[in-house]
Design a protein around this motif. Structure first.
Motif, PDB file in Angstrom:
ATOM      1  N   LEU A  59     -64.179   6.236 101.422  1.00  0.00           N
ATOM      2  CA  LEU A  59     -64.242   6.395  99.979  1.00  0.00           C
ATOM      3  C   LEU A  59     -64.471   5.071  99.284  1.00  0.00           C
ATOM      4  CD1 LEU A  59     -61.310   8.888  99.476  1.00  0.00           C
ATOM      5  CD2 LEU A  59     -63.744   9.394  99.649  1.00  0.00           C
ATOM      6  N   ASP A  60     -65.017   5.171  98.104  1.00  0.00           N
ATOM      7  CA  ASP A  60     -65.289   4.015  97.260  1.00  0.00           C
ATOM      8  C   ASP A  60     -64.643   4.281  95.909  1.00  0.00           C
ATOM      9  OD1 ASP A  60     -67.354   2.742  95.143  1.00  0.00           O
ATOM     10  OD2 ASP A  60     -67.343   1.573  96.998  1.00  0.00           O
ATOM     11  N   VAL A  61     -64.279   3.264  95.196  1.00  0.00           N
ATOM     12  CA  VAL A  61     -63.660   3.433  93.880  1.00  0.00           C
ATOM     13  C   VAL A  61     -64.565   4.229  92.947  1.00  0.00           C
ATOM     14  CG1 VAL A  61     -64.470   1.254  92.876  1.00  0.00           C
ATOM     15  CG2 VAL A  61     -62.308   2.247  92.122  1.00  0.00           C
ATOM     16  N   ASP A  62     -65.861   4.183  93.150  1.00  0.00           N
ATOM     17  CA  ASP A  62     -66.783   4.933  92.296  1.00  0.00           C
ATOM     18  C   ASP A  62     -66.607   6.443  92.433  1.00  0.00           C
ATOM     19  OD1 ASP A  62     -67.841   2.675  91.145  1.00  0.00           O
ATOM     20  OD2 ASP A  62     -69.476   2.514  92.583  1.00  0.00           O
ATOM     21  N   HIS A  63     -66.023   6.917  93.526  1.00  0.00           N
ATOM     22  CA  HIS A  63     -65.738   8.342  93.686  1.00  0.00           C
ATOM     23  C   HIS A  63     -64.669   8.816  92.695  1.00  0.00           C
ATOM     24  CE1 HIS A  63     -67.202   7.611  97.958  1.00  0.00           C
ATOM     25  NE2 HIS A  63     -68.082   8.441  97.427  1.00  0.00           N
ATOM     26  N   PHE A  64     -63.915   7.883  92.132  1.00  0.00           N
ATOM     27  CA  PHE A  64     -62.795   8.191  91.246  1.00  0.00           C
ATOM     28  C   PHE A  64     -63.014   7.710  89.820  1.00  0.00           C
ATOM     29  CE2 PHE A  64     -61.384   7.317  95.542  1.00  0.00           C
ATOM     30  CZ  PHE A  64     -60.672   8.453  95.856  1.00  0.00           C
ATOM     31  N   ARG A  65     -64.143   7.087  89.569  1.00  0.00           N
ATOM     32  CA  ARG A  65     -64.365   6.374  88.310  1.00  0.00           C
ATOM     33  C   ARG A  65     -64.474   7.290  87.082  1.00  0.00           C
ATOM     34  NH1 ARG A  65     -64.832   1.303  87.384  1.00  0.00           N
ATOM     35  NH2 ARG A  65     -65.137   0.721  89.555  1.00  0.00           N
ATOM     36  N   THR A  66     -65.112   8.434  87.201  1.00  0.00           N
ATOM     37  CA  THR A  66     -65.283   9.360  86.077  1.00  0.00           C
ATOM     38  C   THR A  66     -64.904  10.778  86.517  1.00  0.00           C
ATOM     39  OG1 THR A  66     -67.576   9.925  86.609  1.00  0.00           O
ATOM     40  CG2 THR A  66     -67.241   8.001  85.178  1.00  0.00           C
ATOM     41  N   LEU A  67     -64.676  11.637  85.555  1.00  0.00           N
ATOM     42  CA  LEU A  67     -64.402  13.039  85.897  1.00  0.00           C
ATOM     43  C   LEU A  67     -65.595  13.659  86.602  1.00  0.00           C
ATOM     44  CD1 LEU A  67     -62.535  14.308  82.704  1.00  0.00           C
ATOM     45  CD2 LEU A  67     -61.569  13.874  84.973  1.00  0.00           C
ATOM     46  N   ARG A  68     -66.800  13.298  86.185  1.00  0.00           N
ATOM     47  CA  ARG A  68     -68.001  13.816  86.846  1.00  0.00           C
ATOM     48  C   ARG A  68     -68.033  13.377  88.315  1.00  0.00           C
ATOM     49  NH1 ARG A  68     -71.892  15.901  84.412  1.00  0.00           N
ATOM     50  NH2 ARG A  68     -71.667  14.702  82.488  1.00  0.00           N
TER      51      ARG A  68
END
Length: 82
Positions: A59-68
């Motif tokens: 996983l990468d932090v970008d997977h959690f960055r927005t609701l989308r």
């Protein structure tokens, strides 16, 4: 998407009650809606929703960055990490 994200937005509103609406593309981390202390709780919530442990090494932090991003990465029927 809204229905699948309902538990996520509910959790976010519990942690940050002053937030009115959370747009799908709002950066949750940059706007401190998910902070470093709550990040692991956020992951645990997502694990509960998908019914398994998430592969943290993939996983990468970008997977959690927005609701989308959360929806596309974990909650949609075609999610990469479902």
């Amino acid at each position: 998407m809204d229905q699948a994200l309902k538990p996520v937005t509910g959790w976010l509103h519990t942690r940050s009650p002053g937030i009115a609406a959370i747009p799908a593309d709002l950066d949750l981390i940059e706007n401190r809606i998910v902070d470093s202390l709550g990040f692991m709780e956020f992951i645990l919530l997502l694990e509960d929703l998908v019914g398994r442990e998430l592969p943290l090494d993939q996983l990468d932090v970008d997977h959690f960055r927005t609701l989308r991003a959360v929806f596309e990465s974990f909650l949609s029927p075609h999610a990469r990490h479902r």
